[in-house]
Design a protein around this motif. Structure first.
Motif, PDB file in Angstrom:
ATOM      1  N   GLN A 204      79.773  61.552 -28.542  1.00  0.00           N
ATOM      2  CA  GLN A 204      80.714  62.201 -29.455  1.00  0.00           C
ATOM      3  C   GLN A 204      80.089  63.448 -30.055  1.00  0.00           C
ATOM      4  O   GLN A 204      78.938  63.433 -30.507  1.00  0.00           O
ATOM      5  CB  GLN A 204      81.143  61.251 -30.571  1.00  0.00           C
ATOM      6  CG  GLN A 204      82.252  61.815 -31.456  1.00  0.00           C
ATOM      7  CD  GLN A 204      82.842  60.771 -32.381  1.00  0.00           C
ATOM      8  OE1 GLN A 204      82.252  60.436 -33.398  1.00  0.00           O
ATOM      9  NE2 GLN A 204      84.013  60.250 -32.017  1.00  0.00           N
ATOM     10  N   VAL A 222      82.872  69.832 -25.382  1.00  0.00           N
ATOM     11  CA  VAL A 222      83.385  68.707 -24.605  1.00  0.00           C
ATOM     12  C   VAL A 222      83.647  69.143 -23.167  1.00  0.00           C
ATOM     13  O   VAL A 222      83.343  68.409 -22.214  1.00  0.00           O
ATOM     14  CB  VAL A 222      84.667  68.142 -25.258  1.00  0.00           C
ATOM     15  CG1 VAL A 222      85.337  67.117 -24.339  1.00  0.00           C
ATOM     16  CG2 VAL A 222      84.337  67.504 -26.606  1.00  0.00           C
ATOM     17  N   THR A 223      84.217  70.340 -22.989  1.00  0.00           N
ATOM     18  CA  THR A 223      84.456  70.872 -21.643  1.00  0.00           C
ATOM     19  C   THR A 223      83.144  71.078 -20.896  1.00  0.00           C
ATOM     20  O   THR A 223      83.027  70.756 -19.706  1.00  0.00           O
ATOM     21  CB  THR A 223      85.229  72.199 -21.725  1.00  0.00           C
ATOM     22  OG1 THR A 223      86.493  71.979 -22.363  1.00  0.00           O
ATOM     23  CG2 THR A 223      85.462  72.778 -20.334  1.00  0.00           C
ATOM     24  N   ARG A 226      81.861  67.823 -19.745  1.00  0.00           N
ATOM     25  CA  ARG A 226      82.652  67.333 -18.622  1.00  0.00           C
ATOM     26  C   ARG A 226      82.211  67.988 -17.321  1.00  0.00           C
ATOM     27  O   ARG A 226      82.197  67.352 -16.256  1.00  0.00           O
ATOM     28  CB  ARG A 226      84.137  67.616 -18.874  1.00  0.00           C
ATOM     29  CG  ARG A 226      85.061  66.914 -17.873  1.00  0.00           C
ATOM     30  CD  ARG A 226      86.525  67.226 -18.154  1.00  0.00           C
ATOM     31  NE  ARG A 226      86.881  66.846 -19.515  1.00  0.00           N
ATOM     32  CZ  ARG A 226      87.389  67.683 -20.422  1.00  0.00           C
ATOM     33  NH1 ARG A 226      87.566  68.959 -20.106  1.00  0.00           N
ATOM     34  NH2 ARG A 226      87.689  67.246 -21.623  1.00  0.00           N
ATOM     35  N   SER A 231      81.649  62.304 -19.999  1.00  0.00           N
ATOM     36  CA  SER A 231      82.881  62.177 -20.775  1.00  0.00           C
ATOM     37  C   SER A 231      82.524  62.081 -22.252  1.00  0.00           C
ATOM     38  O   SER A 231      81.708  61.246 -22.655  1.00  0.00           O
ATOM     39  CB  SER A 231      83.655  60.931 -20.330  1.00  0.00           C
ATOM     40  OG  SER A 231      84.817  60.755 -21.120  1.00  0.00           O
ATOM     41  N   ALA A 232      83.118  62.945 -23.077  1.00  0.00           N
ATOM     42  CA  ALA A 232      82.796  62.970 -24.502  1.00  0.00           C
ATOM     43  C   ALA A 232      84.048  63.198 -25.329  1.00  0.00           C
ATOM     44  O   ALA A 232      85.040  63.756 -24.845  1.00  0.00           O
ATOM     45  CB  ALA A 232      81.764  64.053 -24.801  1.00  0.00           C
ATOM     46  N   THR A 233      83.992  62.779 -26.572  1.00  0.00           N
ATOM     47  CA  THR A 233      85.052  63.051 -27.537  1.00  0.00           C
ATOM     48  C   THR A 233      84.473  63.939 -28.631  1.00  0.00           C
ATOM     49  O   THR A 233      83.255  64.142 -28.709  1.00  0.00           O
ATOM     50  CB  THR A 233      85.585  61.745 -28.163  1.00  0.00           C
ATOM     51  OG1 THR A 233      84.493  61.065 -28.833  1.00  0.00           O
ATOM     52  CG2 THR A 233      86.169  60.834 -27.098  1.00  0.00           C
TER      53      THR A 233
END
Length: 294
Positions: A204, A222-223, A226, A231-233
């Motif tokens: 996160q 986050v991009t 990716r 995968s991140a929030t």
């Protein structure tokens, strides 16, 4: 290709309570199939002479130096015994410092090098050829030079610095929080934490309007993650009573993070030491493993 972690520098000055830092070191060594390069630096007699004020006789200075050297020697022996016991308990292959290079790719290994006080600078030099440096938490450390060592490596190594928590953690790098404010320091920390983020269950990105500077925002981070297959929030947190450091640690706790990555000293170190700051608060209060870069 992502650079792997193969050489972990472990400065063990000032403490022989190694449970927390060695548990983190062992986790990292096993995870990355790495070598643990432990180093202990003794006292420098010139430091004692410098501290001696006017009115102190030569015999008193010599006595102070002898006392400091004796205590340094006693501390080094305790650290060596604690390190040897840990290595033996966990079945880690022990090698001599001069043979570190020849053991590459042969599994987890460890070495211990004891330097005299005049070689303190060489510790920083060694950190420039380590993939990371892991230091004990400062909270339980009685040696004031431990803080000096931490900051010297943080500012002069060009490599990531990791600070172990006060107590042995149940896990490290399973859930990773990344403090983001758009600065070059945060960017380097983001890059440095990728080896751990690749193996994490959850990541996160934490931001705060009062913390953000000019630069990319959390969505762009986050991009970026990716693009690296991570995968991140993202989450925006609030300062607590105008204290960003408190808000950051609260947000990391709410995420149940066991590791925090962040840039250090976006403001000057002097300003943070006088007025307080995020870096200073994290160094003094974090209960999880912290990766810092400068």
């Amino acid at each position: 290709m992502l650079i792997d972690i193969k050489n972990i520098l472990l400065p063990l000055n000032g403490t022989y309570e190694l449970d927390a830092v060695m548990s983190v070191a062992l986790d990292f060594a096993r995870r990355f199939d790495a070598h643990l390069s432990a180093v202990v630096v003794g006292s420098d007699p010139s430091e004692v002479a410098t501290l001696a004020g006017e009115g102190i006789s030569a015999s008193m200075v010599n006595e102070m130096i002898d006392t400091a050297m004796t205590e340094s020697h006693r501390r080094a022996i305790k650290i060596r015994k604690a390190f040897d016991a840990f290595v033996h308990e966990h079945g880690i292959r022990r090698i001599e410092p001069s043979k570190i290079g020849s053991s590459a790719g042969e599994g987890v290994s460890a070495s211990l090098d004891v330097l005299n006080g005049t070689e303190h600078d060489s510790l920083t030099w060694r950190s420039r050829l380590a993939d990371m440096t892991l230091v004990p938490n400062l909270a339980k450390d009685g040696d004031p030079r431990a803080s000096e060592t931490l900051h010297a490596i943080l500012f002069d190594s060009g490599r990531p610095l990791l600070i172990a928590p006060p107590s042995p953690p149940k896990s490290v790098g399973r859930r990773i929080a990344i403090a983001w404010n758009g600065t070059p320091e945060a960017s380097l920390a983001l890059r440095c934490i990728l080896p751990w983020a690749h193996k994490a269950e959850a990541v996160q990105v934490l931001t705060c309007q009062d913390y953000q500077r000019r630069g990319p925002g959390a969505d762009e981070v986050v991009t970026y993650l990716r693009m690296h297959g991570i995968s991140a929030t993202s989450r925006e947190f609030e300062a607590v009573n105008r204290d960003i450091g408190v808000g950051l640690l609260n947000a990391a706790t709410e995420f149940n993070a066991d590791m925090l990555g962040m840039g250090a000293y976006s403001h000057s170190r002097l300003r943070q030491m006088i007025l307080g700051g995020v870096t200073r608060h994290i160094l003094e209060h974090a209960q999880i493993t912290v990766l810092m870069s400068r």
